[in-house]
Design a protein around this motif. Structure first.
Motif, PDB file in Angstrom:
ATOM      1  N   SER A  42      36.052  45.210  42.567  1.00 56.28           N
ATOM      2  CA  SER A  42      36.140  44.513  41.278  1.00 56.28           C
ATOM      3  C   SER A  42      36.432  43.040  41.541  1.00 56.28           C
ATOM      4  O   SER A  42      36.831  42.663  42.639  1.00 56.28           O
ATOM      5  CB  SER A  42      37.239  45.134  40.405  1.00 56.28           C
TER       6      SER A  42
ATOM      7  N   LYS B 176      34.866  45.596  36.611  1.00 58.46           N
ATOM      8  CA  LYS B 176      34.357  46.596  37.541  1.00 58.46           C
ATOM      9  C   LYS B 176      33.223  47.345  36.854  1.00 58.46           C
ATOM     10  O   LYS B 176      33.449  48.104  35.916  1.00 58.46           O
ATOM     11  CB  LYS B 176      35.459  47.563  37.958  1.00 58.46           C
ATOM     12  N   GLN B 177      32.005  47.093  37.302  1.00 61.86           N
ATOM     13  CA  GLN B 177      30.817  47.733  36.718  1.00 61.86           C
ATOM     14  C   GLN B 177      30.794  47.557  35.202  1.00 61.86           C
ATOM     15  O   GLN B 177      30.602  48.505  34.444  1.00 61.86           O
ATOM     16  CB  GLN B 177      30.771  49.213  37.100  1.00 61.86           C
TER      17      GLN B 177
END
Length: 325
Positions: free
Chosen positions: A114, A230-231
């Motif tokens: 992240s 994060k994503q």
């Protein structure tokens, strides 16, 4: 036990096993710094089974060790996570894996691959609508948290923050040369440091920040360095400055950084609209202006890639927000 960058792995493994942080058959294999921390010592601990984050407070600011700071701030951070544990936004916070109060040690879920939101300060000058909506929703979730016990006033850490937000940036002689940050910035700051109307308003905002003892739960430092992506999912970290106060402070700080990143003044209205709760718009705007000013001419500088002329425009807008012009 004190965390250090070169800590003895065997001693750490023995200590964490004794304290029940490690499971049966689990051993520490290595440690590393997960990133640049400001307030605390932070290590990523890698075992034969998993990784997790260990975070320890000291009686000073880790990055600037000549600045004293209350060592119990880590307990405030722990209580923040505990307060929101069963709330609607707990999925946006790292899971608490353990807390050793005597050692001032907090253990958190490792978010792994992240990055924080410092990328908003670069030259792309944009942030997605989805991210703004998530951030506003998370702030609302924090503020709507139900308190089941007395929350710390966190006054000593607020006093430290008060100096760096409301006092030091506006002293003509504060021992910090802005020309070391960007040539010409020192001269650009002087009219603001000599602006009596502005400084009077700043003093009132500072008093409000320092003397507030109730209200909603605040994160207290709601800016890109506390947001992790994060994503495309956002996590919020580092709530050690949290206290019970007014939502306009968190929202003003958030909007200020989005404004500095994009240069878009309508960002304040976007945040207000997305928040979906009644707020004092004038107070939020004043705190937003305050945050822009202190970040551009104060000691807590950002990796903001802007020309001197662009900073002049940002400062002018921020001043108008604070004084109501």
């Amino acid at each position: 036990m004190q965390l250090t960058a070169n800590i003895n792995i065997e001693l750490l493994s023995t200590f964490l096993s004794k304290e029940g942080i490690l499971g049966e058959g689990e051993k520490v294999e290595s440690t590393e710094k997960p990133g640049e921390g400001n307030m605390n010592v932070v290590l990523r601990v890698r075992t034969n089974q998993r990784t997790f984050i260990a975070k320890q407070s000291r009686p000073f600011v880790q990055k600037y060790q000549d600045i004293p700071a209350p060592i119990d701030r880590i307990a405030v951070e722990h209580q923040f996570y505990q307060t929101i544990e069963k709330g609607t936004i707990d999925q946006h916070l790292p899971k608490v894996l353990g807390f050793l109060s005597k050692e001032h040690l907090l253990f958190l879920e490792d978010l792994g691959d992240s990055e924080d939101f410092s990328f908003v300060y670069n030259n792309t000058r944009e942030i997605s609508k989805s991210h703004i909506e998530q951030l506003t929703s998370i702030a609302r979730g924090i503020h709507e948290s139900t308190l089941t016990s007395t929350y710390p006033e966190n006054i000593e850490l607020r006093k430290l923050n008060h100096q760096h937000i409301f006092v030091l940036p506006f002293l003509e002689e504060n021992g910090f040369s802005l020309d070391d940050v960007q040539e010409g910035l020192q001269a650009l700051s002087l009219p603001l440091k000599q602006d009596l109307l502005l400084k009077e308003k700043i003093a009132l905002l500072g008093k409000l920040y320092l003397t507030t003892t109730g209200g909603v739960l605040l994160h207290g430092d709601y800016y890109p360095g506390s947001w992790m992506c994060k994503q495309d999912k956002i996590f919020v970290l580092d709530p050690e400055f949290s206290f019970l106060g007014f939502a306009e402070f968190d929202l003003g700080v958030m909007a200020a950084h989005l404004f500095m990143a994009t240069g878009n003044t309508s960002i304040l209205e976007e945040v207000i609209e997305g928040y979906q709760r009644p707020i004092n718009k004038s107070l939020m705007r004043e705190f937003a202006g305050m945050e822009v000013l202190r970040r551009l001419i104060g000691l807590a500088q950002l990796p903001l890639k802007r020309s001197l002329e662009e900073k002049k425009t940002l400062l002018s807008t921020a001043r108008s927000w604070v004084v109501g012009g």
